[in-house]
Design an enzyme around this catalytic site. Sequence first.
Site, PDB file in Angstrom:
ATOM      1  CG  PHE A 241      -2.166   0.795   0.766  1.00 31.58           C
ATOM      2  CD1 PHE A 241      -3.162   1.001  -0.123  1.00 31.58           C
ATOM      3  CD2 PHE A 241      -2.736   1.148   1.883  1.00 31.58           C
ATOM      4  CE1 PHE A 241      -4.537   1.594  -0.217  1.00 31.58           C
ATOM      5  CE2 PHE A 241      -3.411   1.921   2.152  1.00 31.58           C
ATOM      6  CZ  PHE A 241      -4.212   2.237   0.697  1.00 31.58           C
TER       7      PHE A 241
ATOM      8  CG  ASP B 192      -5.427  -1.698   3.262  1.00 29.66           C
ATOM      9  OD1 ASP B 192      -5.008  -2.209   3.693  1.00 29.66           O
ATOM     10  OD2 ASP B 192      -6.493  -0.573   4.104  1.00 29.66           O
ATOM     11  CB  ALA B 193      -2.844  -6.825   2.426  1.00 32.70           C
TER      12      ALA B 193
ATOM     13  CG  LEU C 223       0.789  -6.977   5.708  1.00 33.08           C
ATOM     14  CD1 LEU C 223      -0.863  -6.732   6.053  1.00 33.08           C
ATOM     15  CD2 LEU C 223       0.707  -6.195   4.388  1.00 33.08           C
TER      16      LEU C 223
ATOM     17  CE1 TYR D 256      15.291  -7.310  16.907  1.00 31.76           C
ATOM     18  CE2 TYR D 256      14.242  -5.880  18.587  1.00 31.76           C
ATOM     19  CZ  TYR D 256      15.427  -6.240  18.529  1.00 31.76           C
ATOM     20  OH  TYR D 256      16.595  -5.763  18.934  1.00 31.76           O
TER      21      TYR D 256
ATOM     22  CE1 TYR E  41      10.012  -3.569  17.846  1.00 35.54           C
ATOM     23  CE2 TYR E  41       9.400  -5.234  18.982  1.00 35.54           C
ATOM     24  CZ  TYR E  41       9.357  -4.776  17.823  1.00 35.54           C
ATOM     25  OH  TYR E  41       9.287  -5.249  16.634  1.00 35.54           O
TER      26      TYR E  41
ATOM     27  CE  LYS F 252       6.372  -7.480  15.637  1.00 34.93           C
ATOM     28  NZ  LYS F 252       6.191  -7.629  14.206  1.00 34.93           N
TER      29      LYS F 252
ATOM     30  CB  VAL G  52      17.244  -4.578  10.292  1.00 36.65           C
ATOM     31  CG1 VAL G  52      18.420  -5.851  10.506  1.00 36.65           C
ATOM     32  CG2 VAL G  52      15.739  -4.824  10.169  1.00 36.65           C
ATOM     33  CB  VAL G  53      18.619   1.011   9.890  1.00 36.75           C
ATOM     34  CG1 VAL G  53      17.756   2.079   9.900  1.00 36.75           C
ATOM     35  CG2 VAL G  53      19.952   0.746  10.719  1.00 36.75           C
TER      36      VAL G  53
END
Length: 392
Positions: A74, A111-112, A140, A226, A236, A245, A275-276
């Site tokens: 999207f 838009d899935a 997504l 993650y 997080y 998650k 990761v970035v």
Amino acid sequence: MVVKPQIANNVCRTSHPTGCAKEVENQINYVKSKPKINSNIKNALILGASGGYGLASRIVLAYGMGASTLGVSFERAATEEKTGTPGWYNNKAFSEYAKRDGLKEKTIIGDAFLQSSKENIIKEAKEFFGGKIDCVIYSLATGIRKDEKEGITYRSALKPVGKDYAGMGVDFMTEELIEVKMPAASEEEIKATVKVMGGDDWRLWIEALIKEDMLSENALTLAYSYIGPEMTKDIYRDGTIGKAKDDLEATALEIDKLMQDKLHGHAYVSVAKAVVTRASAVIPAMPLYISILFRVMKEKGIHEGCIEQMYRQFADKIYSSKGVELDNEHRLRLDDWELREDVQKEVSDSWNKIKDNDSLKANADLAQFRDEYLHLHGFGLEGINYDEDVQI
């Protein structure tokens, strides 16, 4: 138009089409330099294909296995005054390179989350593949989900759970420490985040594909998660994102059972390393942690970005001679190098030494973080004259 990065509060609002294409080409060239992966994947559907792990997965599936790929994302096209999103240019570049290299591909912008999109995408998938799908990547990355049945738009929240948060953050453009404070999430915010970023939509996709008889025998589906270290846990893994998650990983077990019963297939959550990404740049504590982690892992020769991880995932964790490697929670673990005891000890030691801007620069590789963040938007890449006009 001459396009320059416009960044405020760790958010970049422009992207460079030539630079984005170069970054996609760099990832393709990495996979081309590696041995081919022997797999049963001929047709792959990538939901969230325009950046990060989704794009890297698509590149590995296409260039590492020769799979036909249908990507869904999207993204926003450019206007006369604004550049398109990085993902818009990434999609365009992937399509051009794949066609050049004789690989079958198609990209759908939509838009899935929407049921109408699912129906249209599955219809197009039947025509495009001319057969069944062997692999579904669910990657997504968005903060908003419209639930048509309930008539509600859910918005995810980036907040701690159970208590307010106060801690160190960093402006990676100015290389200065900042103090971050965030109030605890409400129950409604937690539920909304799980609704957007949890496993519910992944399950709906797999159920819809099975209903339409679109998944092959022994089909595979993957989603990405993650965990991270102790120092980022409050914001997080123990925060609203972590709740989502947790739901994603629990849903993987349900989908895996469904796929085993129907297809002798499998569903796995793959736990990636830090990761970035455009998302990680705005999560408090993450840019600082990642900047330290990068320095430590580079010194040890085990630093990876998205493309390196996705290649290792398929080559070493799924399709190696050893078979699929899972932890006790039924997860693939690509964060095994990040969470190594020696790596985390050095990261923790450096984190605890940071008291001011001078000690920040001595212990964290902010330049590396900044460079990779700019690369995501097509900036800072070699061989491109950023003072020249470019067609957006």
